[in-house]
Motif scaffolding. Sequence first.
Motif, PDB file in Angstrom:
ATOM      1  N   ARG A 220       0.857  -1.195   0.000  1.00 18.79           N
ATOM      2  CA  ARG A 220       0.000   0.000   0.000  1.00 18.79           C
ATOM      3  C   ARG A 220       0.888   1.239   0.000  1.00 18.79           C
ATOM      4  O   ARG A 220       1.819   1.330   0.794  1.00 18.79           O
ATOM      5  CB  ARG A 220      -0.921  -0.007   1.216  1.00 18.79           C
TER       6      ARG A 220
ATOM      7  N   ARG B 137      -4.620   9.956  -1.315  1.00 15.50           N
ATOM      8  CA  ARG B 137      -5.236   8.729  -1.829  1.00 15.50           C
ATOM      9  C   ARG B 137      -4.283   7.554  -1.659  1.00 15.50           C
ATOM     10  O   ARG B 137      -3.103   7.665  -1.956  1.00 15.50           O
ATOM     11  CB  ARG B 137      -5.558   8.938  -3.309  1.00 15.50           C
TER      12      ARG B 137
ATOM     13  N   GLY C  99      -3.091   3.783  -2.692  1.00 13.90           N
ATOM     14  CA  GLY C  99      -3.141   2.822  -3.781  1.00 13.90           C
ATOM     15  C   GLY C  99      -2.417   1.545  -3.404  1.00 13.90           C
ATOM     16  O   GLY C  99      -1.739   1.475  -2.381  1.00 13.90           O
TER      17      GLY C  99
ATOM     18  N   GLU D 138      -2.758   0.711  -8.373  1.00 15.84           N
ATOM     19  CA  GLU D 138      -4.204   0.852  -8.545  1.00 15.84           C
ATOM     20  C   GLU D 138      -4.793   1.622  -7.374  1.00 15.84           C
ATOM     21  O   GLU D 138      -4.528   1.306  -6.214  1.00 15.84           O
ATOM     22  CB  GLU D 138      -4.863  -0.515  -8.647  1.00 15.84           C
ATOM     23  N   PHE D 139      -5.577   2.636  -7.713  1.00 19.30           N
ATOM     24  CA  PHE D 139      -6.307   3.428  -6.726  1.00 19.30           C
ATOM     25  C   PHE D 139      -7.782   3.103  -6.893  1.00 19.30           C
ATOM     26  O   PHE D 139      -8.346   3.323  -7.971  1.00 19.30           O
ATOM     27  CB  PHE D 139      -6.066   4.924  -6.940  1.00 19.30           C
ATOM     28  N   ASP D 140      -8.400   2.562  -5.859  1.00 19.35           N
ATOM     29  CA  ASP D 140      -9.818   2.206  -5.929  1.00 19.35           C
ATOM     30  C   ASP D 140     -10.695   3.451  -5.996  1.00 19.35           C
ATOM     31  O   ASP D 140     -10.307   4.523  -5.531  1.00 19.35           O
ATOM     32  CB  ASP D 140     -10.222   1.369  -4.709  1.00 19.35           C
TER      33      ASP D 140
ATOM     34  N   SER E 150     -11.875   4.890 -10.111  1.00 19.74           N
ATOM     35  CA  SER E 150     -10.678   4.063  -9.956  1.00 19.74           C
ATOM     36  C   SER E 150      -9.685   4.416 -11.062  1.00 19.74           C
ATOM     37  O   SER E 150     -10.080   4.816 -12.159  1.00 19.74           O
ATOM     38  CB  SER E 150     -11.034   2.576  -9.992  1.00 19.74           C
TER      39      SER E 150
END
Length: 73
Positions: free
Chosen positions: A9, A31, A33, A48-50, A57
């Motif tokens: 993370r 943010r 990710g 990846e960022f939800d 996303s």
Amino acid sequence: MKQLKVGTRVRLTNERILQLDSNSAKRFRERVGTVVGYRGGAKGPLVEFDADEERRSEILQDVAPRFFDVLPA
């Protein structure tokens, strides 16, 4: 180059946020990710960022690992 493990993370550093235009800075500030992999020849991981209530996303690529703060698991 320091390689981040898949599943790590991360958050963009303040240094990197300050380099972005205002719209991008708003999209990525605070943010969290997750590293989801690597693309051949890239200088950094795929992160990846939800989606959340305000943002869609996204997958960020080609950002050097030094521009990520690693968060506790």
